[in-house]
Motif scaffolding. Structure first.
Motif, PDB file in Angstrom:
ATOM      1  N   VAL A 158       1.393  -0.643   0.191  1.00  0.00           N
ATOM      2  CA  VAL A 158      -0.283  -0.489   0.039  1.00  0.00           C
ATOM      3  C   VAL A 158       0.938   1.539  -0.107  1.00  0.00           C
ATOM      4  O   VAL A 158       0.471   2.012  -0.420  1.00  0.00           O
ATOM      5  CB  VAL A 158      -0.316   0.302   1.236  1.00  0.00           C
ATOM      6  CG1 VAL A 158      -1.992   1.147   0.874  1.00  0.00           C
ATOM      7  CG2 VAL A 158      -1.826  -1.411   1.225  1.00  0.00           C
TER       8      VAL A 158
ATOM      9  N   GLY B 117       4.096  10.316  -6.237  1.00  0.00           N
ATOM     10  CA  GLY B 117       5.031  10.505  -7.694  1.00  0.00           C
ATOM     11  C   GLY B 117       4.591  11.031  -8.502  1.00  0.00           C
ATOM     12  O   GLY B 117       4.761  12.020  -9.516  1.00  0.00           O
ATOM     13  N   LEU B 118       3.192  10.083  -9.248  1.00  0.00           N
ATOM     14  CA  LEU B 118       3.053  11.240 -10.343  1.00  0.00           C
ATOM     15  C   LEU B 118       1.546  11.775 -10.376  1.00  0.00           C
ATOM     16  O   LEU B 118       1.860  12.894 -11.627  1.00  0.00           O
ATOM     17  CB  LEU B 118       1.383   9.439 -10.915  1.00  0.00           C
ATOM     18  CG  LEU B 118       1.567   8.268 -11.423  1.00  0.00           C
ATOM     19  CD1 LEU B 118       0.197   7.212 -11.539  1.00  0.00           C
ATOM     20  CD2 LEU B 118       2.399   8.338 -12.351  1.00  0.00           C
ATOM     21  N   ALA B 119       1.008  12.249  -9.045  1.00  0.00           N
ATOM     22  CA  ALA B 119       1.037  14.267  -9.117  1.00  0.00           C
ATOM     23  C   ALA B 119       1.589  14.622  -8.803  1.00  0.00           C
ATOM     24  O   ALA B 119       1.573  16.461  -9.402  1.00  0.00           O
ATOM     25  CB  ALA B 119      -0.090  14.378  -7.473  1.00  0.00           C
ATOM     26  N   MET B 120       2.707  15.303  -8.360  1.00  0.00           N
ATOM     27  CA  MET B 120       3.960  16.131  -8.036  1.00  0.00           C
ATOM     28  C   MET B 120       4.867  15.869  -9.082  1.00  0.00           C
ATOM     29  O   MET B 120       5.658  17.318  -9.701  1.00  0.00           O
ATOM     30  CB  MET B 120       4.228  15.224  -6.437  1.00  0.00           C
ATOM     31  CG  MET B 120       3.370  15.844  -5.263  1.00  0.00           C
ATOM     32  SD  MET B 120       2.826  16.762  -4.854  1.00  0.00           S
ATOM     33  CE  MET B 120       1.684  16.424  -4.319  1.00  0.00           C
ATOM     34  N   LYS B 121       5.488  15.219  -9.385  1.00  0.00           N
ATOM     35  CA  LYS B 121       6.486  15.047 -10.184  1.00  0.00           C
ATOM     36  C   LYS B 121       5.881  14.927 -11.849  1.00  0.00           C
ATOM     37  O   LYS B 121       7.291  15.723 -12.540  1.00  0.00           O
ATOM     38  CB  LYS B 121       6.984  13.277  -9.652  1.00  0.00           C
ATOM     39  CG  LYS B 121       8.376  13.881 -10.606  1.00  0.00           C
ATOM     40  CD  LYS B 121       9.783  14.504 -10.356  1.00  0.00           C
ATOM     41  CE  LYS B 121      10.910  14.319 -10.453  1.00  0.00           C
ATOM     42  NZ  LYS B 121      11.822  15.671 -10.399  1.00  0.00           N
ATOM     43  N   VAL B 122       4.905  14.592 -11.915  1.00  0.00           N
ATOM     44  CA  VAL B 122       4.548  13.699 -13.691  1.00  0.00           C
ATOM     45  C   VAL B 122       3.550  14.966 -13.790  1.00  0.00           C
ATOM     46  O   VAL B 122       3.562  15.229 -14.854  1.00  0.00           O
ATOM     47  CB  VAL B 122       4.319  12.353 -13.141  1.00  0.00           C
ATOM     48  CG1 VAL B 122       3.644  12.729 -14.910  1.00  0.00           C
ATOM     49  CG2 VAL B 122       5.713  11.626 -13.313  1.00  0.00           C
ATOM     50  N   GLY B 123       2.418  14.677 -13.077  1.00  0.00           N
ATOM     51  CA  GLY B 123       1.090  15.918 -12.956  1.00  0.00           C
ATOM     52  C   GLY B 123       1.574  17.624 -13.062  1.00  0.00           C
ATOM     53  O   GLY B 123       2.504  17.756 -12.202  1.00  0.00           O
ATOM     54  N   ASN B 124       1.053  18.594 -12.820  1.00  0.00           N
ATOM     55  CA  ASN B 124       0.541  19.014 -13.194  1.00  0.00           C
ATOM     56  C   ASN B 124      -0.280  20.026 -11.368  1.00  0.00           C
ATOM     57  O   ASN B 124      -0.778  21.113 -11.436  1.00  0.00           O
ATOM     58  CB  ASN B 124      -0.098  20.415 -14.058  1.00  0.00           C
ATOM     59  CG  ASN B 124      -1.483  20.063 -14.024  1.00  0.00           C
ATOM     60  OD1 ASN B 124      -2.085  19.088 -13.482  1.00  0.00           O
ATOM     61  ND2 ASN B 124      -2.207  20.248 -15.445  1.00  0.00           N
ATOM     62  N   LEU B 125      -0.473  18.998 -10.950  1.00  0.00           N
ATOM     63  CA  LEU B 125      -0.816  19.336  -9.197  1.00  0.00           C
ATOM     64  C   LEU B 125       0.360  20.288  -8.752  1.00  0.00           C
ATOM     65  O   LEU B 125      -0.555  21.040  -8.829  1.00  0.00           O
ATOM     66  CB  LEU B 125      -1.097  18.160  -8.527  1.00  0.00           C
ATOM     67  CG  LEU B 125      -1.852  18.072  -7.294  1.00  0.00           C
ATOM     68  CD1 LEU B 125      -3.353  18.736  -7.897  1.00  0.00           C
ATOM     69  CD2 LEU B 125      -1.585  16.934  -6.565  1.00  0.00           C
TER      70      LEU B 125
ATOM     71  N   LEU C 255       4.037   1.931  -1.232  1.00  0.00           N
ATOM     72  CA  LEU C 255       4.146   1.876  -2.422  1.00  0.00           C
ATOM     73  C   LEU C 255       3.861   2.277  -3.495  1.00  0.00           C
ATOM     74  O   LEU C 255       3.797   3.169  -4.456  1.00  0.00           O
ATOM     75  CB  LEU C 255       4.854   0.166  -2.774  1.00  0.00           C
ATOM     76  CG  LEU C 255       6.350   0.083  -2.892  1.00  0.00           C
ATOM     77  CD1 LEU C 255       6.324  -1.343  -3.086  1.00  0.00           C
ATOM     78  CD2 LEU C 255       7.442   1.453  -3.443  1.00  0.00           C
ATOM     79  N   GLY C 256       2.208   1.961  -3.373  1.00  0.00           N
ATOM     80  CA  GLY C 256       0.887   2.418  -3.991  1.00  0.00           C
ATOM     81  C   GLY C 256       0.660   3.888  -4.335  1.00  0.00           C
ATOM     82  O   GLY C 256       0.402   5.164  -4.258  1.00  0.00           O
TER      83      GLY C 256
ATOM     84  N   HIS D 296      -5.640  25.430 -19.428  1.00  0.00           N
ATOM     85  CA  HIS D 296      -4.400  24.691 -18.238  1.00  0.00           C
ATOM     86  C   HIS D 296      -2.822  25.197 -19.521  1.00  0.00           C
ATOM     87  O   HIS D 296      -2.588  24.411 -18.509  1.00  0.00           O
ATOM     88  CB  HIS D 296      -4.505  23.036 -18.427  1.00  0.00           C
ATOM     89  CG  HIS D 296      -6.124  23.085 -17.835  1.00  0.00           C
ATOM     90  ND1 HIS D 296      -5.500  22.856 -16.123  1.00  0.00           N
ATOM     91  CD2 HIS D 296      -7.297  22.013 -17.979  1.00  0.00           C
ATOM     92  CE1 HIS D 296      -6.979  22.676 -15.921  1.00  0.00           C
ATOM     93  NE2 HIS D 296      -7.731  21.878 -16.400  1.00  0.00           N
TER      94      HIS D 296
ATOM     95  N   ALA E 225       3.520   5.766  -5.539  1.00  0.00           N
ATOM     96  CA  ALA E 225       3.773   6.251  -6.808  1.00  0.00           C
ATOM     97  C   ALA E 225       2.779   7.045  -6.761  1.00  0.00           C
ATOM     98  O   ALA E 225       2.638   7.837  -8.203  1.00  0.00           O
ATOM     99  CB  ALA E 225       3.556   4.315  -7.471  1.00  0.00           C
ATOM    100  N   LEU E 226       1.492   6.844  -6.240  1.00  0.00           N
ATOM    101  CA  LEU E 226       0.206   8.131  -6.950  1.00  0.00           C
ATOM    102  C   LEU E 226       1.038   9.662  -6.699  1.00  0.00           C
ATOM    103  O   LEU E 226       0.692  10.280  -6.875  1.00  0.00           O
ATOM    104  CB  LEU E 226      -0.951   8.146  -5.930  1.00  0.00           C
ATOM    105  CG  LEU E 226      -2.309   8.141  -6.783  1.00  0.00           C
ATOM    106  CD1 LEU E 226      -2.701   7.660  -7.928  1.00  0.00           C
ATOM    107  CD2 LEU E 226      -3.531   8.177  -5.490  1.00  0.00           C
TER     108      LEU E 226
END
Lengths: 269, 268, 179
Positions: C14, C23-31, C16-17, C55, C20-21
């Protein structure tokens, strides 16, 4: 309180257009060991399922402790089943649980007993079948006979009023067979339960049963104490009890005329 | 003479198609009923969360390795292929966007669901099928324990919980794999890789939608695996066929659902 | 079966999950970049926004200072009204110049802000007056081709006055476009 804990009344059952039982009547008195015997495929196991309420009869009824099984709702059936224990043909142990957890399973699922008490009860039940030492093993590490004894310990875990045995002797060596045979009788008398045995092993069944029903072609063809049946002159019972090859139950499956089938090869595809 | 045999074979084919359609419809209905019953008897999976936790272990944790390794390779391939095309148009910095969007929107949820069907789905089907074959489910019924509440529902919820976690991991590891190929290996600028990605990946539109997709796939894959196991004929052949069907039906369902969900999410 | 090891593994799983989420939100997405603290909103009117989308980043000197919030069409003036949110940390003068640029030749479009010299700064709800439209590639190419063609023509028949006038007009138009 009725003298008979289970009563089967004019019961008929069939599925997919095949009639398995036609008008069966049986009674199972309290505290007795009653056997249902018959050839393979005569619907003996189905009778146990009907008693347990897993399937519904097409006609007639099964009464357990006075309650009609197929008229109960889910909760009612579950309440009736808590009075029953069942030993399946191959034990049906939960393969992902250890021997201890298997026996503890019904206690944990159906009662609120504290874990310390469950531990004592499980060890008592395992002791009764002589496998207290094996409590840490997994079901895959057990022999067939041991698995069946564990399953028996699980079936009596909640001290049921009725214990049903589905082919308890099938596929066992003579020593284990003797052990199981002895266990069924002792447990029945010690716990004051009623035992219903479905079997086709004549010697063992006759040794422990108080009363025997013979089922063939969907009907009860003979009933009585083992001694009576040994003396029976009914052709079917005689054939069954003495293990004769040919008799009312023919050796051959129903087929066309042998000669014409061999000669007329064209018609066979 | 020839005409009549043709006639018969046509009738036979039509009859075969008809009976298969009826069989499919019947199974669909039975599956829907099992789904409904699973939801009704789900209380125990949450009251005794340990049951569900154990299944999260055997479906989710056990699928970790295959998910991480596949994600890594998928990400690396995406970066290689993407670079190959993008550099022709002089926009190799967009490689981060390409990798991230492909993974987060599509490949993450879809490939995870396909791998899940192969890894965890088959295991669930085989386990339930064998429990049925060895009369364990019957034994449970006879003990007045509801197998749907005790066996089916915890596995269902474990699958639904595991899938979005696995899909998020897949996307993240895939992006890292893409980064490793794009930046140290090909030499794309490190800052451009991440900043372009951040500029173009929207949290709600892309990432949250990807997670929603994976939850839907989790429901579908787990339910199909459970139903196939629960419905399997209690024979060795029956269980093996059910296992195969789990993979085939889950994969097709995931791809079809993906199309439907994507068309909703893109608001075309 | 040992409960504690399972708990541990599920815990790792959990965690890790969630990581990852995140990471996606901060590093990959524009959150992180889209929610740069508080913003103030200004609008700007363009005759043509090209393919600018909500956007899209708003940049000044190459730094992302805000995002395009919404794009609407003003049917009274036949203009596009672009609302942009700018980070409160970055005040801009009133006479700031808003352009629509393209990242690279074929990249996505963004709003570029060029600060003016006014003392007053833009407030929430203000309107940017000075704007420049997006460069539409097709328009540019066709203008270029037209002017080339007419140049050739004027070389051939230099006595045609009206034609050369047209060429002149076109080439000034072309010159205005930032190449």
């Amino acid at each position: 309180m009725t003298p008979n804990i289970v009563e089967i009344d004019n019961l008929s059952f069939g599925y997919k257009g095949r009639v398995l039982h036609k008008g069966i009547n049986m009674v199972f008195p309290r505290g007795k060991v009653v056997a249902i015997m018959g050839g393979s495929g005569s619907g003996k196991t189905t009778l146990l399922r009907l008693i347990g309420g897993q399937i519904r009869p097409s006609k007639g009824e099964v009464r357990v402790d006075g309650d009609v099984v197929h008229k109960q709702d889910r909760d009612g059936i579950y309440k009736l089943r808590r009075k029953m224990g069942m030993l399946f043909q191959h034990g049906a142990l939960f393969t992902d649980l250890s021997v201890f957890d298997n026996v503890a399973f019904p206690m944990r699922e159906l009662t609120d007993l504290p874990e310390s008490m469950i531990r004592d009860l499980v060890l008592m039940k395992l002791n009764a079948v002589g496998l207290r030492g094996a409590h840490a093993l997994m079901p895959t590490e057990l022999s067939g006979g041991m698995a069946r004894r564990v399953a028996l310990a699980r079936a009596i875990a909640l001290d049921p009023n009725i214990i049903m045995y589905d082919e308890p002797f099938a596929g066992l060596d003579p020593i284990t067979m003797g052990v199981i045979c002895d266990l069924i009788r002792t447990l029945n008398d010690a716990l004051g339960t009623t035992s219903i045995i479905v079997s086709h092993d004549v010697k063992e069944t006759f040794m422990i049963a108080d009363y025997v029903y013979f089922v063939a072609n969907g009907e009860v063809v003979a009933e009585g104490t083992p001694d009576d049946l040994m003396q029976s002159t009914l052709p079917f019972v005689h054939q069954f009890v003495h293990g004769e090859k040919d008799g009312p139950v023919p050796f051959h499956y129903a087929a066309k005329n042998y000669q014409s089938e061999l000669l007329g090869r064209v018609s066979v595809k | 003479m020839i005409k009549s045999t043709l006639h018969i074979s046509i009738i036979r084919t039509l009859r075969g198609i008809g009976s298969r359609m009826i069989e499919r419809t019947w199974r669909l209905g039975a599956g829907a009923r099992l789904f409904f019953l699973t939801l009704v008897y789900s209380g125990e999976s949450f009251r005794r969360f340990n049951l569900t936790l154990r299944e999260v272990y055997s479906t989710g944790v056990m699928s970790l390795l295959i998910i991480i390794v596949s994600a890594f390779f998928v990400g690396m391939v995406l970066a290689l292929q993407g670079y190959n095309t993008l550099q022709k148009y002089g926009s190799s910095e967009a490689i981060g966007v390409l990798v991230a969007l492909s993974l987060v929107r599509e490949l993450g949820p879809v490939v995870t669901a396909l791998l899940f069907a192969g890894r965890a789905g088959t295991a669930i089907t085989a386990e339930i099928g064998l429990m049925k074959t060895t009369e364990q489910l019957s034994a449970m019924e006879m003990m007045a324990v509801n197998p749907i509440a005790r066996v089916i529902a915890p596995r269902f919820w474990a699958g639904v919980i595991s899938m979005p976690i696995l899909a998020s991991l897949f996307s993240m590891v895939g992006i890292l794999g893409g980064y490793l190929v794009a930046v140290p290996l090909i030499g794309v600028d490190d800052g451009a890789f991440w900043s372009q990605m951040q500029a173009n990946v929207d949290f709600r539109l892309d990432i949250v939608n990807g997670v929603i997709k994976s939850i839907v796939f989790g429901v579908a894959c787990t339910m199909i695996a459970l139903f196939e196991g629960y419905d399997a004929p209690p024979t060795a052949e029956g269980v093996s066929r059910a296992t195969t069907r789990t993979v085939v039906i889950s994969s097709l369902t995931v791809l079809a659902l993906d199309f439907i969900l994507t068309s909703f999410m893109l608001e075309v | 079966m040992d409960r504690t090891t399972i708990d541990l593994w599920v815990g790792i799983f959990v965690a890790l999950g969630v990581a990852a989420l995140l990471g996606l939100a901060m590093k990959v997405g524009n959150l992180t970049s889209s929610k740069i603290g508080d913003t103030y909103s200004v609008s700007a009117a363009f005759e043509n926004i090209g393919s600018l989308k909500p956007h899209a980043p708003v940049k000044s000197a190459g730094v992302v200072v805000g995002r395009v919030d919404s794009i609407t069409f003003d049917s009274s003036k036949y203009e596009a009204i672009v609302k942009i949110n700018i980070d409160k940390r970055y005040p801009f003068p009133k006479d700031t110049f808003a352009n629509i640029y393209t990242a690279g030749l074929l990249g996505e479009q963004y709003v570029g802000l060029e600060a003016g010299g006014d003392e007053d700064t833009l407030k929430n709800g203000d309107k940017i007056i000075k704007t420049q439209d997006a460069v539409v590639l097709e328009k540019m190419i066709s203008q270029f081709l037209f002017s080339k063609a007419s140049e050739n023509k004027s070389d051939d028949k230099s006595d045609d006055g009206s034609n050369s006038k047209a060429t002149k007009a076109k080439s000034t138009e072309l010159g205005a476009a930032p190449f």
